[in-house]
Design a protein around this motif. Sequence first.
Motif, PDB file in Angstrom:
ATOM      1  N   ASP A  75       0.858  -1.180   0.000  1.00  0.00           N
ATOM      2  CA  ASP A  75       0.000   0.000   0.000  1.00  0.00           C
ATOM      3  C   ASP A  75       0.901   1.239   0.000  1.00  0.00           C
ATOM      4  N   PRO A  76       0.853   2.066  -1.061  1.00  0.00           N
ATOM      5  CA  PRO A  76       1.727   3.241  -1.126  1.00  0.00           C
ATOM      6  C   PRO A  76       1.580   4.181   0.076  1.00  0.00           C
ATOM      7  N   GLU A  77       0.369   4.272   0.632  1.00  0.00           N
ATOM      8  CA  GLU A  77       0.155   5.183   1.769  1.00  0.00           C
ATOM      9  C   GLU A  77       0.905   4.749   3.017  1.00  0.00           C
ATOM     10  N   SER A  78       1.097   3.440   3.192  1.00  0.00           N
ATOM     11  CA  SER A  78       1.800   2.952   4.375  1.00  0.00           C
ATOM     12  C   SER A  78       3.313   2.833   4.137  1.00  0.00           C
ATOM     13  N   ALA A  79       3.752   3.097   2.901  1.00  0.00           N
ATOM     14  CA  ALA A  79       5.179   3.045   2.566  1.00  0.00           C
ATOM     15  C   ALA A  79       5.858   4.349   2.995  1.00  0.00           C
ATOM     16  N   PRO A  80       7.183   4.343   3.138  1.00  0.00           N
ATOM     17  CA  PRO A  80       7.900   5.592   3.449  1.00  0.00           C
ATOM     18  C   PRO A  80       7.610   6.647   2.386  1.00  0.00           C
ATOM     19  N   GLN A  81       7.524   7.894   2.806  1.00  0.00           N
ATOM     20  CA  GLN A  81       7.116   8.983   1.894  1.00  0.00           C
ATOM     21  C   GLN A  81       7.991   9.093   0.658  1.00  0.00           C
ATOM     22  N   GLU A  82       9.298   8.840   0.817  1.00  0.00           N
ATOM     23  CA  GLU A  82      10.198   9.031  -0.329  1.00  0.00           C
ATOM     24  C   GLU A  82       9.979   8.018  -1.446  1.00  0.00           C
ATOM     25  N   VAL A  83       9.284   6.908  -1.160  1.00  0.00           N
ATOM     26  CA  VAL A  83       9.041   5.909  -2.220  1.00  0.00           C
ATOM     27  C   VAL A  83       7.575   5.820  -2.631  1.00  0.00           C
ATOM     28  N   GLN A  84       6.702   6.579  -2.003  1.00  0.00           N
ATOM     29  CA  GLN A  84       5.263   6.458  -2.276  1.00  0.00           C
ATOM     30  C   GLN A  84       4.916   6.696  -3.740  1.00  0.00           C
ATOM     31  N   LEU A  85       5.397   7.813  -4.310  1.00  0.00           N
ATOM     32  CA  LEU A  85       5.054   8.136  -5.700  1.00  0.00           C
ATOM     33  C   LEU A  85       5.688   7.138  -6.673  1.00  0.00           C
ATOM     34  N   GLU A  86       6.922   6.718  -6.374  1.00  0.00           N
ATOM     35  CA  GLU A  86       7.597   5.732  -7.224  1.00  0.00           C
ATOM     36  C   GLU A  86       6.855   4.392  -7.174  1.00  0.00           C
ATOM     37  N   LEU A  87       6.336   4.069  -6.007  1.00  0.00           N
ATOM     38  CA  LEU A  87       5.591   2.814  -5.845  1.00  0.00           C
ATOM     39  C   LEU A  87       4.305   2.836  -6.675  1.00  0.00           C
ATOM     40  N   ILE A  88       3.627   3.980  -6.678  1.00  0.00           N
ATOM     41  CA  ILE A  88       2.410   4.127  -7.498  1.00  0.00           C
ATOM     42  C   ILE A  88       2.752   3.983  -8.976  1.00  0.00           C
ATOM     43  N   ASP A  89       3.849   4.629  -9.399  1.00  0.00           N
ATOM     44  CA  ASP A  89       4.275   4.519 -10.805  1.00  0.00           C
ATOM     45  C   ASP A  89       4.596   3.072 -11.159  1.00  0.00           C
ATOM     46  N   LEU A  90       5.292   2.393 -10.266  1.00  0.00           N
ATOM     47  CA  LEU A  90       5.676   0.996 -10.498  1.00  0.00           C
ATOM     48  C   LEU A  90       4.449   0.098 -10.601  1.00  0.00           C
ATOM     49  N   GLN A  91       3.506   0.273  -9.684  1.00  0.00           N
ATOM     50  CA  GLN A  91       2.302  -0.568  -9.665  1.00  0.00           C
ATOM     51  C   GLN A  91       1.378  -0.286 -10.844  1.00  0.00           C
ATOM     52  N   SER A  92       1.523   0.884 -11.463  1.00  0.00           N
ATOM     53  CA  SER A  92       0.688   1.242 -12.617  1.00  0.00           C
ATOM     54  C   SER A  92       1.321   0.831 -13.939  1.00  0.00           C
ATOM     55  N   ASP A  93       2.573   0.447 -13.922  1.00  0.00           N
ATOM     56  CA  ASP A  93       3.315   0.123 -15.136  1.00  0.00           C
ATOM     57  C   ASP A  93       3.245  -1.373 -15.428  1.00  0.00           C
ATOM     58  N   SER A  94       2.533  -1.735 -16.495  1.00  0.00           N
ATOM     59  CA  SER A  94       2.338  -3.153 -16.831  1.00  0.00           C
ATOM     60  C   SER A  94       3.642  -3.823 -17.256  1.00  0.00           C
ATOM     61  N   VAL A  95       4.570  -3.088 -17.876  1.00  0.00           N
ATOM     62  CA  VAL A  95       5.857  -3.656 -18.294  1.00  0.00           C
ATOM     63  C   VAL A  95       6.671  -4.040 -17.049  1.00  0.00           C
ATOM     64  N   SER A  96       6.672  -3.144 -16.040  1.00  0.00           N
ATOM     65  CA  SER A  96       7.391  -3.432 -14.797  1.00  0.00           C
ATOM     66  C   SER A  96       6.782  -4.634 -14.080  1.00  0.00           C
ATOM     67  N   LYS A  97       5.468  -4.751 -14.134  1.00  0.00           N
ATOM     68  CA  LYS A  97       4.792  -5.902 -13.515  1.00  0.00           C
ATOM     69  C   LYS A  97       5.250  -7.205 -14.155  1.00  0.00           C
ATOM     70  N   GLU A  98       5.358  -7.207 -15.469  1.00  0.00           N
ATOM     71  CA  GLU A  98       5.818  -8.402 -16.185  1.00  0.00           C
ATOM     72  C   GLU A  98       7.271  -8.726 -15.848  1.00  0.00           C
ATOM     73  N   LYS A  99       8.086  -7.679 -15.767  1.00  0.00           N
ATOM     74  CA  LYS A  99       9.495  -7.870 -15.410  1.00  0.00           C
ATOM     75  C   LYS A  99       9.615  -8.475 -14.006  1.00  0.00           C
ATOM     76  N   PHE A 100       8.771  -8.005 -13.088  1.00  0.00           N
ATOM     77  CA  PHE A 100       8.822  -8.503 -11.715  1.00  0.00           C
ATOM     78  C   PHE A 100       8.515 -10.003 -11.667  1.00  0.00           C
ATOM     79  N   LYS A 101       7.583 -10.436 -12.524  1.00  0.00           N
ATOM     80  CA  LYS A 101       7.212 -11.856 -12.567  1.00  0.00           C
ATOM     81  C   LYS A 101       8.303 -12.708 -13.201  1.00  0.00           C
ATOM     82  N   SER A 102       8.992 -12.167 -14.195  1.00  0.00           N
ATOM     83  CA  SER A 102       9.915 -12.989 -14.982  1.00  0.00           C
ATOM     84  C   SER A 102      11.381 -12.922 -14.532  1.00  0.00           C
ATOM     85  N   LEU A 103      11.778 -11.846 -13.852  1.00  0.00           N
ATOM     86  CA  LEU A 103      13.180 -11.694 -13.471  1.00  0.00           C
ATOM     87  C   LEU A 103      13.430 -12.065 -12.015  1.00  0.00           C
ATOM     88  N   LYS A 104      14.696 -12.389 -11.710  1.00  0.00           N
ATOM     89  CA  LYS A 104      15.077 -12.562 -10.311  1.00  0.00           C
ATOM     90  C   LYS A 104      15.014 -11.186  -9.662  1.00  0.00           C
TER      91      LYS A 104
END
Length: 201
Positions: free
Chosen positions: A123-152
């Motif tokens: 949950d971005p709101e419960s994350a440290p403030q310095e990563v909240q916006l980056e976390l939202i960007d990451l969770q909204s990016d479908s390419v990053s989601k695929e990379k997370f599933k396929s890469l170590k």
Amino acid sequence: MGKSEEFPELSDTNWLCDFAFAVDIFSHMNELNVKLQGKDQFAHDMYTNVRAFKSKLVLFSRQMSNKSFAHFPTLAVQKEAARNAKKYCKSLDDLHREFCRRFCDFEKIDKSLQLVSCPLSQDPESAPQEVQLELIDLQSDSVSKEKFKSLKLNDFYASLNETAFPNLRRTAQKMLVLFGSTYVCEQTFSVMKINKAHHRS
């Protein structure tokens, strides 16, 4: 001289019971030890196993107080097991307390470990403030989601754009390097020991 005279403990039912308890609890601890070894293990993997073991100790103690020995097969066949259950509950509770004491530092970084190991479900709101916006960007990016599933995990964070995710990458670097060299050191010492053995030609 018979075995009972040479080893009087073998005719002591309480000693046999204690020995059976030790066999079973050390078997569980050995399983944990094996899980904590090996390549490509990060701190969050290790802590997950430790946290699971702490929960198992609570379960063992609760079951033992009800005279249930389901996870202690060696102890279960001893006649005096039920009579000594209270003593073994105390041993399990003491062991649980010791694990909590020894791993209390991990409680302080648990949120960071979870953030790095499962960034898509945080949950971005419960994350440290310095990563909240980056976390939202990451969770909204479908390419990053695929990379997370396929890469170590370490390859996934290395693949993140340094400009877009500087704080997430920095947090990941801090968490992923914890104990990173432990396995390599142990492996090196083992190889050196084999190489220097006097049996080696």
